[in-house]
Design a protein around this motif. Sequence first.
Motif, PDB file in Angstrom:
ATOM      1  N   HIS A   1      40.294  30.606  37.332  1.00 40.43           N
ATOM      2  CA  HIS A   1      41.527  30.291  38.049  1.00 40.43           C
ATOM      3  C   HIS A   1      42.444  31.498  38.082  1.00 40.43           C
ATOM      4  N   LEU A   2      43.015  31.772  39.240  1.00 40.52           N
ATOM      5  CA  LEU A   2      44.024  32.822  39.389  1.00 40.52           C
ATOM      6  C   LEU A   2      45.378  32.166  39.597  1.00 40.52           C
TER       7      LEU A   2
ATOM      8  N   HIS B   1      43.242  33.766  34.861  1.00 38.27           N
ATOM      9  CA  HIS B   1      43.685  35.153  35.027  1.00 38.27           C
ATOM     10  C   HIS B   1      45.128  35.169  35.532  1.00 38.27           C
ATOM     11  N   PHE B   2      45.916  36.082  34.963  1.00 36.60           N
ATOM     12  CA  PHE B   2      47.319  36.214  35.317  1.00 36.60           C
ATOM     13  C   PHE B   2      47.560  37.574  35.967  1.00 36.60           C
ATOM     14  N   ALA B   3      48.340  37.566  37.031  1.00 32.82           N
ATOM     15  CA  ALA B   3      48.747  38.808  37.693  1.00 32.82           C
ATOM     16  C   ALA B   3      50.263  38.803  37.809  1.00 32.82           C
TER      17      ALA B   3
ATOM     18  N   GLY C   1      40.951  38.798  46.549  1.00 34.88           N
ATOM     19  CA  GLY C   1      39.671  39.468  46.722  1.00 34.88           C
ATOM     20  C   GLY C   1      39.185  40.149  45.464  1.00 34.88           C
ATOM     21  N   GLN C   2      40.098  40.750  44.719  1.00 28.21           N
ATOM     22  CA  GLN C   2      39.725  41.477  43.513  1.00 28.21           C
ATOM     23  C   GLN C   2      39.219  40.554  42.412  1.00 28.21           C
ATOM     24  N   HIS C   3      39.913  39.419  42.210  1.00 27.77           N
ATOM     25  CA  HIS C   3      39.610  38.567  41.058  1.00 27.77           C
ATOM     26  C   HIS C   3      38.615  37.455  41.372  1.00 27.77           C
ATOM     27  N   GLN C   4      38.322  37.226  42.651  1.00 28.33           N
ATOM     28  CA  GLN C   4      37.279  36.266  43.036  1.00 28.33           C
ATOM     29  C   GLN C   4      37.431  34.920  42.308  1.00 28.33           C
ATOM     30  N   PRO C   5      38.600  34.286  42.416  1.00 31.95           N
ATOM     31  CA  PRO C   5      38.787  33.009  41.718  1.00 31.95           C
ATOM     32  C   PRO C   5      37.984  31.886  42.366  1.00 31.95           C
ATOM     33  N   GLN C   6      37.748  30.850  41.586  1.00 31.01           N
ATOM     34  CA  GLN C   6      37.162  29.625  42.117  1.00 31.01           C
ATOM     35  C   GLN C   6      38.246  28.614  42.478  1.00 31.01           C
ATOM     36  N   THR C   7      39.372  28.688  41.787  1.00 30.72           N
ATOM     37  CA  THR C   7      40.458  27.749  42.051  1.00 30.72           C
ATOM     38  C   THR C   7      41.784  28.478  42.192  1.00 30.72           C
ATOM     39  N   LEU C   8      42.644  27.922  43.038  1.00 29.03           N
ATOM     40  CA  LEU C   8      44.000  28.413  43.262  1.00 29.03           C
ATOM     41  C   LEU C   8      44.926  27.221  43.432  1.00 29.03           C
TER      42      LEU C   8
ATOM     43  N   LEU D   1      33.775  34.047  48.781  1.00 31.21           N
ATOM     44  CA  LEU D   1      32.854  32.913  48.692  1.00 31.21           C
ATOM     45  C   LEU D   1      32.995  32.167  47.373  1.00 31.21           C
ATOM     46  N   SER D   2      33.664  32.799  46.396  1.00 28.43           N
ATOM     47  CA  SER D   2      33.845  32.152  45.097  1.00 28.43           C
ATOM     48  C   SER D   2      34.740  30.921  45.176  1.00 28.43           C
ATOM     49  N   LEU D   3      35.647  30.868  46.169  1.00 28.00           N
ATOM     50  CA  LEU D   3      36.632  29.794  46.233  1.00 28.00           C
ATOM     51  C   LEU D   3      35.961  28.430  46.390  1.00 28.00           C
TER      52      LEU D   3
END
Length: 489
Positions: free
Chosen positions: A188-189, A215-217, A240-247, A269-271
Amino acid sequence: MSDVLKQLFAVASRQPADAIALSDSHTQVTWRQLPERIQECSEQLRSRGIARIALCAENSVDWAIVDLAAQHAAIVIVPLPEFFTAAQAQHALVTAGIEWLIFDRLPSDWPAALTPKAPPAQPLAASGRLQIQQLPAKSASQLPPDCQKITFTSGSTGEPKGVCLSAAQQWQVASSLAATIGLQHPRHLCLIPLATLLENVAGIYTPLLCGGEVHFATAAQRGLRGSSGVDVPALLGAIGQHQPQTLIVTPQLLTVLTTAAKQGWTPPLSLRFIAVGGARTAPELLADAAALGLPVYEGYGLSECGSVVALNSLQQSRPGTAGKILPHCQVSVVDGELIIHSPRFLGYVGDPSSWASECVHSGDLVTLDEQGYITIHGRRKNLLITSYGRNVSPEWVESLLLGSHLLRRCVVVGDGQPQLTALIDDNPAHTPERLQSWFDHCNHQLPDYARATEWIALSEQQWQPLLTANGRPRRHLIEQFFSTLTSTQ
């Protein structure tokens, strides 16, 4: 240790020791290290005899550790949004009786208002980048039993109420979301500020319960400016950089992603799951997102209920609704209004009359079908919710703008919009430059999400059908008029 943290520590014991639980651009915390970091920070807070703290910092591993450590130590915590004005932050600190402030950096106008006589801040050793500062003594406000977190919303007026929640209530929501979403080990981002209860509960607790990675930004890294600004390239770059599955996104952020996809951006495609909430989402926007391959699912919630109450999911989705009522919730509809009977918050800070409430009146007009899906039709009161999910009472902004002879009539609109607009009377005696100067003066006194960034002058003929016989605004008609006006421009 609370039962909920025992549950989290049990999850940690089942994960590979070197698997990442929390990460940001500075550090990573493995699942083996997570309990140790929480306990270390908890002991440091306990050693100072702290009972109540406020936390104001960028999204980071440190933010999450302090939040979890406060629960471990049974300390009341108040997450402070960085977009609060100094007056709003001071109101929150005084109302909640906060003794200590933990922060990374404070907005430039905060220190003079918040800590004028406080001793110097010291590094919080358990974090690495946070500081801790004791605040001038305040009288301790009354809190309901079991209160662990006080969340102050963005503030529909200048003085938002503090919603009191227990640790068990927060994790009950997180557990229900984990079961409903059904993803194991998600990455998760966090896009929304962690001081927002939705990202705090659904963005940290839920992925952790599923054995995932959070992940935290920083705001700059993820492209957010204040509460309502977006640096689109930075936002897209972070995803794009972190390729999260969830947002988790607000309607306005979803608009940004959808527009970018139409212009050629390829979502990773990870989303797998993008939850949208915080304000009303236009059905057309959701349809566009789905057509562009964005896995978007609308939800609905209230701070008074621990954030999420209903959600569409991978397994159970009905486009056009705000989702299915979560398993832990009990609701009814009375005179068209959604009433939440369970869970409900403990009450408001300093307001014992609210502590024994039997239900939460949402103020939202809904329909509830036999399968438990809700459709939101509007709000019972005048509260505006911008497309960034910020609550604004129009009367708050209007009262400032009407503080000059320049304006005889003013109604603020913008429900579901990224910014607010003021409809004013058309007075040829006042130049646009003079009016703009007055708006700039008033906006400077407001947080960025509550500023009327545009104004439209209406003739007397245009105003007449929008007013009652005694000159009061008919707000539902004005919103319809504004919608028609903007759609034809």
